[in-house]
Design a protein around this motif. Structure first.
Motif, mmCIF file in Angstrom:
data_model
loop_
_atom_site.group_PDB
_atom_site.id
_atom_site.type_symbol
_atom_site.label_atom_id
_atom_site.label_comp_id
_atom_site.label_asym_id
_atom_site.label_seq_id
_atom_site.Cartn_x
_atom_site.Cartn_y
_atom_site.Cartn_z
ATOM 1 N N SER A 1 0.301 48.698 22.809
ATOM 2 C CA SER A 1 -1.020 49.323 22.732
ATOM 3 C C SER A 1 -2.100 48.428 23.324
ATOM 4 O O SER A 1 -2.164 47.224 23.046
ATOM 5 C CB SER A 1 -1.362 49.612 21.273
ATOM 6 O OG SER A 1 -0.412 50.475 20.698
ATOM 7 N N PHE A 2 -2.952 49.054 24.152
ATOM 8 C CA PHE A 2 -4.060 48.403 24.848
ATOM 9 C C PHE A 2 -3.584 47.338 25.834
ATOM 10 O O PHE A 2 -4.377 46.504 26.290
ATOM 11 C CB PHE A 2 -5.078 47.805 23.864
ATOM 12 C CG PHE A 2 -5.888 48.838 23.130
ATOM 13 C CD1 PHE A 2 -6.553 49.844 23.808
ATOM 14 C CD2 PHE A 2 -5.984 48.795 21.749
ATOM 15 C CE1 PHE A 2 -7.300 50.798 23.129
ATOM 16 C CE2 PHE A 2 -6.737 49.741 21.057
ATOM 17 C CZ PHE A 2 -7.394 50.749 21.756
ATOM 18 N N THR B 1 -1.357 48.199 31.248
ATOM 19 C CA THR B 1 -1.985 48.018 32.564
ATOM 20 C C THR B 1 -1.070 48.458 33.707
ATOM 21 O O THR B 1 -1.515 49.113 34.646
ATOM 22 C CB THR B 1 -2.412 46.562 32.753
ATOM 23 O OG1 THR B 1 -1.287 45.706 32.506
ATOM 24 C CG2 THR B 1 -3.524 46.190 31.794
ATOM 25 N N SER C 1 -9.522 52.297 33.188
ATOM 26 C CA SER C 1 -10.138 51.440 32.164
ATOM 27 C C SER C 1 -11.091 52.208 31.255
ATOM 28 O O SER C 1 -12.121 51.693 30.820
ATOM 29 C CB SER C 1 -10.865 50.259 32.814
ATOM 30 O OG SER C 1 -9.972 49.491 33.607
ATOM 31 N N GLY D 1 -11.752 53.487 27.670
ATOM 32 C CA GLY D 1 -11.203 53.097 26.380
ATOM 33 C C GLY D 1 -10.233 51.945 26.536
ATOM 34 O O GLY D 1 -9.141 51.958 25.974
ATOM 35 N N GLN D 2 -10.597 50.969 27.328
ATOM 36 C CA GLN D 2 -9.827 49.767 27.679
ATOM 37 C C GLN D 2 -8.800 50.046 28.774
ATOM 38 O O GLN D 2 -8.989 49.638 29.911
ATOM 39 C CB GLN D 2 -9.169 49.130 26.447
ATOM 40 C CG GLN D 2 -10.177 48.626 25.413
ATOM 41 C CD GLN D 2 -9.548 47.811 24.321
ATOM 42 O OE1 GLN D 2 -8.658 46.996 24.539
ATOM 43 N NE2 GLN D 2 -10.007 48.028 23.095
ATOM 44 N N THR D 3 -7.705 50.737 28.454
ATOM 45 C CA THR D 3 -6.646 50.906 29.464
ATOM 46 C C THR D 3 -6.335 52.369 29.764
ATOM 47 O O THR D 3 -5.325 52.659 30.402
ATOM 48 C CB THR D 3 -5.360 50.196 28.996
ATOM 49 O OG1 THR D 3 -5.092 50.558 27.642
ATOM 50 C CG2 THR D 3 -5.486 48.693 29.091
ATOM 51 N N ASP E 1 1.437 54.180 25.267
ATOM 52 C CA ASP E 1 1.909 52.913 24.713
ATOM 53 C C ASP E 1 3.309 53.033 24.133
ATOM 54 O O ASP E 1 3.836 54.124 23.909
ATOM 55 C CB ASP E 1 0.939 52.369 23.666
ATOM 56 C CG ASP E 1 0.648 53.359 22.536
ATOM 57 O OD1 ASP E 1 0.713 54.582 22.777
ATOM 58 O OD2 ASP E 1 0.335 52.915 21.417
ATOM 59 N N ASP F 1 -0.408 41.434 18.690
ATOM 60 C CA ASP F 1 -1.752 41.021 18.309
ATOM 61 C C ASP F 1 -1.756 39.761 17.441
ATOM 62 O O ASP F 1 -2.764 39.066 17.362
ATOM 63 C CB ASP F 1 -2.453 42.152 17.545
ATOM 64 C CG ASP F 1 -2.738 43.357 18.424
ATOM 65 O OD1 ASP F 1 -2.726 43.198 19.661
ATOM 66 O OD2 ASP F 1 -2.967 44.459 17.881
ATOM 67 N N GLY G 1 -6.440 54.592 20.128
ATOM 68 C CA GLY G 1 -6.708 54.883 21.530
ATOM 69 C C GLY G 1 -7.636 56.055 21.760
ATOM 70 O O GLY G 1 -8.535 55.999 22.619
ATOM 71 N N ALA H 1 -11.088 55.038 20.944
ATOM 72 C CA ALA H 1 -11.602 54.105 21.955
ATOM 73 C C ALA H 1 -12.103 54.855 23.179
ATOM 74 O O ALA H 1 -13.142 54.502 23.757
ATOM 75 C CB ALA H 1 -10.509 53.110 22.349
ATOM 76 N N ASP I 1 -15.969 55.260 24.473
ATOM 77 C CA ASP I 1 -16.305 54.884 25.850
ATOM 78 C C ASP I 1 -16.920 56.072 26.597
ATOM 79 O O ASP I 1 -16.901 56.110 27.823
ATOM 80 C CB ASP I 1 -15.053 54.380 26.579
ATOM 81 C CG ASP I 1 -15.378 53.516 27.786
ATOM 82 O OD1 ASP I 1 -16.558 53.130 27.951
ATOM 83 O OD2 ASP I 1 -14.456 53.235 28.578
#
Length: 411
Positions: free
Chosen positions: A23-24, A27, A47, A49-51, A72, A93, A143, A146, A150
């Protein structure tokens, strides 16, 4: 879709399966998705919500349809025996290296949506706006929020309907449709219990948080069995316990990770209140000098399928997919954060179950009871042996997404 097209998608699926990302950290996956969508003529933004990746295909006035896939994977060591099985590892994490696997089928979701994106781009007969959302971090329940945070809808438009699917060990060729409550709400908690550490030979000088944790765990199991009505559905799981470092040391703390699945707001509130009462009560009984800490790791809502949208999808599937077997899968105690997208958009949601198990395993079975009994014997989502029969699953997953989307896009 030509044989060459589907063969290429099978290759994409096998590549995604062999290269899962946590998760996150999606890429590489996001890069593959973005490049593919650009090649099909979509406006692509990365990009989010981050990815996350968003692809837009705008054909003027009409309905805006959101199709969503999650990207993910999970910290699971794969044991499928596939020649494209994952041997990947990643740092989680907590800074620990873990094995990684697409044990929940998100690689199926990604590839099916890429296939649907190609078919929808090639079909000139629809009007409106297509919003493809490739979402990160579904497994963390973070996600969807996020992407909303965003400014997903402010940037790309608000959908009129949110659609998606989740692969499961129903037989391939089968789709599970259910109106109303479909996937459970989910809450994850971290409980930290504080004791007083000391030497294992002198427990009378300590407050043992491990014994306290054991008492809490046993007592928590009485919530569903003794505080929730038998007519309601709820699941409470203590999924992890962390405490201690040596056999002769009584530690200072113990940590519990707890997961709750519910289908009713009042049931959820009752369980959360009971957890707080029990954790604090057991700590007081044990003589703990510091009150426990209860931290929410995630909380996302029930997925409830809009009745009118469910019937619209059912009619489309019946018309467009004559070989499809439609079943009611019942309420699923697994959870999904796609409901956050629908709630934030103020749009109806329709989320169905895509069969992914080898249909040969169900040969000769006729009744729903027989089929569901065989389903229960198959490796399920999050299992190290979960391996959808991709040759039978992917083509239907693509066609289902296209059919559902065009039920709103075609005039």
């Amino acid at each position: 879709m030509t044989k060459q097209d589907i063969s290429e998608l099978f290759d994409i699926y096998r590549d995604l399966h062999a290269h899962p990302e946590l998760s996150f950290a999606e890429t590489r996956t996001a890069g593959i998705v973005a490049a593919r969508l650009r090649g099909l003529g979509y406006q692509v933004t990365e990009s989010v919500g981050q990815t996350g990746v968003v692809g837009v295909l705008d054909r003027g006035v009409g309905t805006t349809v959101l199709l969503r896939a999650d990207m993910d994977s999970l910290p699971v060591r794969e044991d499928t025996g596939l020649d494209y099985a994952s041997v990947a590892t990643a740092t989680n994490d907590a800074g620990i290296e873990v094995p990684v696997m697409h044990a929940c089928g998100h690689d199926v979701h990604i590839t099916a949506l890429l296939g649907a994106a190609a078919e929808l781009a090639a079909d000139p007969s629809w009007t409106g706006r297509l919003l493809l959302v490739f979402q990160p971090a579904e497994e963390q329940g973070a996600g969807a929020q996020a992407m909303v945070d965003d400014h997903l809808f402010e940037r790309f438009g608000t959908p009129d309907v949110v659609l998606g699917q989740h692969v499961a060990p129903l037989p391939a060729g089968t789709v599970g449709l259910r109106s109303g409550p479909a996937f459970a709400a989910s809450d994850a908690l971290r409980v930290t219990l504080f004791g007083r550490g000391g030497h294992g030979s002198r427990p009378e000088t300590t407050v043992d948080p491990i014994v306290l944790a054991a008492a809490v765990i046993l007592r928590l199991q009485t919530i569903v069995s003794r505080e929730i009505a038998g007519t309601e559905t709820a699941v409470l799981t203590v999924g992890a316990v962390h405490a201690g470092s040596a056999p002769n040391i009584i530690p200072e703390t113990a940590e519990l990770l707890i997961n709750i699945r519910t289908f009713d707001h009042e049931v959820r509130a009752t369980i959360l209140s009971a957890i707080t009462r029990i954790v604090r009560g057991e700590a007081q009984t044990a003589g703990a000098e510091r009150e426990p800490e209860i931290e929410t790791l995630h909380a996302f809502p029930l997925v409830s399928n809009d009745p009118a949208s469910t019937e619209r999808v059912r009619a489309a599937f019946t018309a467009d997919l004559p070989d499809l077997v439609l079943v009611d899968p019942g309420v699923v105690t697994g959870s999904e954060d796609i409901g956050i997208l629908a709630t934030a958009a103020g749009a109806p949601c329709m989320y169905w179950v895509l069969g992914g198990a080898d249909p040969q395993l169900f040969a000769g079975l006729s009744s729903s009871a027989e089929i569901m009994s065989r389903v229960a014997q198959q490796p399920s989502n999050h299992s190290s042996k979960f391996a959808p029969k991709i040759e039978a699953t992917l083509p239907l997953g693509i066609r289902a997404l296209v059919s559902a989307a065009e039920a709103w896009l075609k005039p």
